[in-house]
Design a protein around this motif. Structure first.
Motif, PDB file in Angstrom:
ATOM      1  N   TYR A 189       1.444   4.192  -3.101  1.00  0.00           N
ATOM      2  CA  TYR A 189       1.390   5.437  -2.812  1.00  0.00           C
ATOM      3  C   TYR A 189       2.741   6.143  -3.060  1.00  0.00           C
ATOM      4  O   TYR A 189       2.823   7.167  -3.768  1.00  0.00           O
ATOM      5  CB  TYR A 189       1.143   5.796  -1.334  1.00  0.00           C
ATOM      6  CG  TYR A 189       1.230   7.141  -0.992  1.00  0.00           C
ATOM      7  CD1 TYR A 189       0.247   8.081  -1.300  1.00  0.00           C
ATOM      8  CD2 TYR A 189       2.701   7.684  -0.472  1.00  0.00           C
ATOM      9  CE1 TYR A 189       0.664   9.799  -1.045  1.00  0.00           C
ATOM     10  CE2 TYR A 189       2.751   9.282  -0.265  1.00  0.00           C
ATOM     11  CZ  TYR A 189       1.676   9.838  -0.518  1.00  0.00           C
ATOM     12  OH  TYR A 189       1.878  11.337  -0.397  1.00  0.00           O
ATOM     13  N   ARG A 210       4.199  12.730  -9.113  1.00  0.00           N
ATOM     14  CA  ARG A 210       3.856  14.117  -8.557  1.00  0.00           C
ATOM     15  C   ARG A 210       5.113  14.805  -8.474  1.00  0.00           C
ATOM     16  O   ARG A 210       5.269  16.249  -8.881  1.00  0.00           O
ATOM     17  CB  ARG A 210       2.852  14.158  -7.480  1.00  0.00           C
ATOM     18  CG  ARG A 210       1.611  13.635  -7.944  1.00  0.00           C
ATOM     19  CD  ARG A 210       0.521  13.780  -6.715  1.00  0.00           C
ATOM     20  NE  ARG A 210       0.956  13.567  -5.467  1.00  0.00           N
ATOM     21  CZ  ARG A 210       0.216  12.734  -4.614  1.00  0.00           C
ATOM     22  NH1 ARG A 210      -1.036  12.275  -5.147  1.00  0.00           N
ATOM     23  NH2 ARG A 210       0.614  12.280  -3.539  1.00  0.00           N
ATOM     24  N   CYS A 211       6.193  14.369  -7.638  1.00  0.00           N
ATOM     25  CA  CYS A 211       7.314  15.312  -7.283  1.00  0.00           C
ATOM     26  C   CYS A 211       8.115  15.549  -8.534  1.00  0.00           C
ATOM     27  O   CYS A 211       8.557  16.463  -8.929  1.00  0.00           O
ATOM     28  CB  CYS A 211       7.900  14.353  -6.261  1.00  0.00           C
ATOM     29  SG  CYS A 211       7.371  14.314  -4.448  1.00  0.00           S
ATOM     30  N   ILE A 240       1.016  -1.152   0.072  1.00  0.00           N
ATOM     31  CA  ILE A 240       0.006  -0.043   0.018  1.00  0.00           C
ATOM     32  C   ILE A 240       0.991   1.325  -0.094  1.00  0.00           C
ATOM     33  O   ILE A 240       0.750   2.082  -0.676  1.00  0.00           O
ATOM     34  CB  ILE A 240      -1.132   0.005   0.965  1.00  0.00           C
ATOM     35  CG1 ILE A 240      -1.960  -1.265   0.992  1.00  0.00           C
ATOM     36  CG2 ILE A 240      -1.816   1.425   1.191  1.00  0.00           C
ATOM     37  CD1 ILE A 240      -3.072  -1.281   2.094  1.00  0.00           C
ATOM     38  N   LYS A 241       1.908   1.115   0.977  1.00  0.00           N
ATOM     39  CA  LYS A 241       2.837   2.289   0.891  1.00  0.00           C
ATOM     40  C   LYS A 241       3.681   2.305  -0.492  1.00  0.00           C
ATOM     41  O   LYS A 241       4.099   3.450  -1.063  1.00  0.00           O
ATOM     42  CB  LYS A 241       3.770   2.138   2.181  1.00  0.00           C
ATOM     43  CG  LYS A 241       4.455   3.460   2.367  1.00  0.00           C
ATOM     44  CD  LYS A 241       5.225   3.529   3.651  1.00  0.00           C
ATOM     45  CE  LYS A 241       4.387   3.520   5.111  1.00  0.00           C
ATOM     46  NZ  LYS A 241       5.340   3.699   6.149  1.00  0.00           N
ATOM     47  N   ARG A 301       2.984   6.988  -7.037  1.00  0.00           N
ATOM     48  CA  ARG A 301       2.179   8.092  -7.533  1.00  0.00           C
ATOM     49  C   ARG A 301       3.007   9.537  -6.968  1.00  0.00           C
ATOM     50  O   ARG A 301       2.878  10.503  -7.469  1.00  0.00           O
ATOM     51  CB  ARG A 301       0.667   7.796  -6.767  1.00  0.00           C
ATOM     52  CG  ARG A 301      -0.022   9.022  -7.185  1.00  0.00           C
ATOM     53  CD  ARG A 301      -0.335   9.217  -8.586  1.00  0.00           C
ATOM     54  NE  ARG A 301      -1.145  10.279  -9.033  1.00  0.00           N
ATOM     55  CZ  ARG A 301      -0.620  11.289  -9.932  1.00  0.00           C
ATOM     56  NH1 ARG A 301       0.242  10.984 -10.730  1.00  0.00           N
ATOM     57  NH2 ARG A 301      -1.477  12.384 -10.351  1.00  0.00           N
ATOM     58  N   ASP A 302       3.354   9.298  -5.688  1.00  0.00           N
ATOM     59  CA  ASP A 302       4.139  10.425  -5.229  1.00  0.00           C
ATOM     60  C   ASP A 302       5.331  10.807  -6.042  1.00  0.00           C
ATOM     61  O   ASP A 302       5.352  11.959  -6.350  1.00  0.00           O
ATOM     62  CB  ASP A 302       4.433  10.000  -3.737  1.00  0.00           C
ATOM     63  CG  ASP A 302       4.766  11.305  -3.006  1.00  0.00           C
ATOM     64  OD1 ASP A 302       4.187  12.293  -2.871  1.00  0.00           O
ATOM     65  OD2 ASP A 302       5.997  11.517  -2.356  1.00  0.00           O
TER      66      ASP A 302
END
Lengths: 196, 196
Positions: free
Chosen positions: B62, B69-70, B58-59, B65-66
């Motif tokens: 995430y 974006r970064c 799960i992490k 996706r992070d």
């Protein structure tokens, strides 16, 4: 656009975001939604019986130093509380019952300030009573609402929704279907809420 | 003041900091020290047999996706590589051998760009050969230096020093005796290096 802040009262980094968010949103058209939930059931569902900062003492030691530095950077008072993680259940239930009240943001900020600014035990009814008095409301009324089964089930549902959203820590921010984790992403979440 | 960047070639967030740090330090008096190390032995010493992002799916989801974006925020190219975590041992040994060379920062940036900007396998000698050629040095010479026992023991010592410093992830930054963890703390580390 709506920005949801998912937070847990025992969470150190939630203190930073809860204390910062209203000022950052001041003057914007962004609609803030407070989403209190409980990390305990989320952690247990992931095989952890307490905070990852307790299980991992090296990361825990780092976190406390990092919190000191972050609070200094943001101008927030900080003391390391004698208990960690504290039991935030009562605070979360009061917040859940008070979500549509104008003072709910004040309540959240004051509970965190009592815990991480003064080291007070937020599971202590006397501490929460003082916070409610500082919000200019009647403590007995809100303790009673916190204990209603509707409030309890709303908080359970919020925690279940957090799990469904893929939330694994606090604070987390939801803007549209974009999930952001950690106080470090608050500004990014706000930037997205501006353009969505 | 000196700022040490401790990084691992397989680490996603190290890509961000390694790509950003030289531009951020441009025009300052801060002395940058590249500190390549291996996260594998650190993780194993903490009871983890691979990246926490693999153990915790799960992490991990995430994180990807992070990272998207970064990278968008910082203007860095990004593709999710087909392998994660990659084996960064050869790259770390070359970097260790090249630490006093003027092109060592270019080498680090280009290896990360190959991996997370193009999805190339950095354990592939052909990929590292192209990076060395882009640094205008002779690949054979640096492959040979990377395989020397002095280089290998230097990298082992760096990893052991990371453990002693309390480093548990990458990137980490050391300024004086203050340790910062994560790309999100790069600006804070630089701010401290300015005043120390």
């Amino acid at each position: 656009m709506k920005l949801e802040i998912w937070f847990e009262f025992a969470s150190t980094y939630s203190y930073l975001s809860v204390s910062r968010i209203e000022e950052l949103l001041n003057g914007t058209q962004i609609d803030l939604a407070w989403r209190p939930f409980l990390l305990g059931p989320i952690f247990r569902g992931r095989g952890l019986d307490t905070s990852p900062f307790i299980i991992d003492s090296i990361k825990g030691a780092y976190m406390w130093r990092d919190m000191e530095r972050c609070c200094k950077k943001y101008g927030l008072p900080f003391v390391r509380p004698p208990i960690f993680p504290m039991n935030g259940l009562s605070a979360a239930r009061i917040m859940t019952a008070a979500l549509s009240e104008t003072w709910s943001g004040d309540f959240a900020r004051l509970v965190f300030a009592a815990q991480f600014g003064c080291g007070a035990d937020i599971s202590d009814e006397a501490v929460l009573r003082r916070v409610l008095e500082d919000c200019d409301v009647t403590p007995d009324e809100w303790f009673a609402k916190a204990k209603q089964s509707l409030t309890k089930s709303k908080l359970r549902e919020a925690t279940e929704q957090a799990r469904t959203l893929g939330i694994f820590g606090a604070p987390s921010f939801l803007v549209g279907d974009e999930l952001f984790w950690g106080d470090d992403r608050l500004e990014d979440a706000i930037a997205l809420a501006h353009v969505l």
